[in-house]
Motif scaffolding. Sequence first.
Motif, short mmCIF file in Angstrom:
data_model
loop_
_atom_site.label_atom_id
_atom_site.label_comp_id
_atom_site.label_asym_id
_atom_site.label_seq_id
_atom_site.Cartn_x
_atom_site.Cartn_y
_atom_site.Cartn_z
N UNK A 9 0.78 -1.23 0.00
CA UNK A 9 0.00 0.00 0.00
C UNK A 9 0.81 1.28 0.00
N UNK A 10 2.07 1.20 -0.32
CA UNK A 10 2.91 2.41 -0.35
C UNK A 10 4.32 2.06 -0.75
N UNK A 11 5.25 2.92 -0.36
CA UNK A 11 6.65 2.69 -0.72
C UNK A 11 7.52 2.70 0.54
N UNK A 12 8.77 2.34 0.35
CA UNK A 12 9.74 2.34 1.44
C UNK A 12 10.24 3.76 1.68
N UNK A 13 10.25 4.18 2.93
CA UNK A 13 10.83 5.48 3.28
C UNK A 13 12.32 5.31 3.56
N UNK A 14 12.67 4.28 4.36
CA UNK A 14 14.08 4.01 4.61
C UNK A 14 14.28 2.56 5.02
N UNK A 15 15.48 2.07 4.75
CA UNK A 15 15.90 0.72 5.13
C UNK A 15 17.30 0.83 5.70
N UNK A 16 17.54 0.17 6.82
CA UNK A 16 18.87 0.15 7.43
C UNK A 16 19.19 -1.29 7.77
N UNK A 17 20.40 -1.73 7.42
CA UNK A 17 20.76 -3.12 7.74
C UNK A 17 22.13 -3.19 8.38
N UNK A 18 22.26 -4.14 9.33
CA UNK A 18 23.52 -4.39 10.03
C UNK A 18 24.13 -5.65 9.46
N UNK A 19 25.44 -5.63 9.30
CA UNK A 19 26.14 -6.82 8.80
C UNK A 19 27.61 -6.74 9.19
N UNK A 20 28.31 -7.84 9.01
CA UNK A 20 29.75 -7.98 9.26
C UNK A 20 30.17 -7.44 10.62
N UNK A 21 30.31 -8.34 11.58
CA UNK A 21 30.76 -7.96 12.91
C UNK A 21 32.24 -7.63 12.86
N UNK A 22 32.58 -6.40 13.18
CA UNK A 22 33.97 -5.98 13.21
C UNK A 22 34.44 -5.83 14.64
N UNK A 23 35.64 -5.28 14.83
CA UNK A 23 36.17 -5.10 16.18
C UNK A 23 35.31 -4.17 17.03
N UNK A 44 31.94 -4.03 16.67
CA UNK A 44 30.56 -4.48 16.54
C UNK A 44 30.11 -4.49 15.10
N UNK A 45 28.81 -4.53 14.93
CA UNK A 45 28.23 -4.62 13.60
C UNK A 45 28.31 -3.28 12.87
N UNK A 46 28.35 -3.35 11.56
CA UNK A 46 28.32 -2.16 10.71
C UNK A 46 26.86 -1.96 10.29
N UNK A 47 26.33 -0.77 10.54
CA UNK A 47 24.95 -0.47 10.17
C UNK A 47 24.97 0.52 9.01
N UNK A 48 24.26 0.17 7.95
CA UNK A 48 24.32 0.96 6.73
C UNK A 48 22.91 1.33 6.26
N UNK A 49 22.66 2.64 5.98
CA UNK A 49 21.39 3.00 5.37
C UNK A 49 21.42 2.61 3.89
N UNK A 50 20.34 2.01 3.43
CA UNK A 50 20.28 1.57 2.03
C UNK A 50 19.65 2.66 1.17
N UNK A 51 19.98 2.63 -0.11
CA UNK A 51 19.34 3.51 -1.07
C UNK A 51 18.07 2.80 -1.52
N UNK A 52 16.93 3.39 -1.21
CA UNK A 52 15.66 2.75 -1.54
C UNK A 52 14.84 3.61 -2.49
N UNK A 53 14.09 2.94 -3.33
CA UNK A 53 13.10 3.60 -4.17
C UNK A 53 12.06 2.55 -4.51
N UNK A 54 10.81 2.92 -4.42
CA UNK A 54 9.75 1.97 -4.70
C UNK A 54 9.33 1.19 -3.46
N UNK A 55 8.72 0.02 -3.70
CA UNK A 55 8.11 -0.74 -2.61
C UNK A 55 8.92 -1.96 -2.19
#
Length: 89
Positions: free
Chosen positions: A9-23, A25-36
């Motif tokens: 019923x709409x689109x994504x405003x923002x997405x953030x994902x954590x990955x790769x545990x480093x010294x 802790x995790x790296x959190x990255x905002x994703x480039x989103x467009x659409x649903x």
Amino acid sequence: MTYKAWTEGGTLKSVRHDYIDGPNGAVSVPAKVSGATWSTQEDGGHTPRLEVVPTGRSVAHCLLTEGDDHVLAQRKGDPGQPVACSAQR
């Protein structure tokens, strides 16, 4: 592992994902989103996490899978509310 986000019923405003545990802790990255819909494949680390924010009153979904589509976490949010998926590996 695969991170997936989508809305109904709409689109994504923002997405953030954590990955790769480093010294530090995790790296959190905002994703480039467009659409649903949005997805990516990353290492994931020990504690993968995905946060999805929808626009307006749309319903956000998140899904974390690994290997042959083994579901680690899946959630559906309330209308207009963010939703988060996380897992321990």
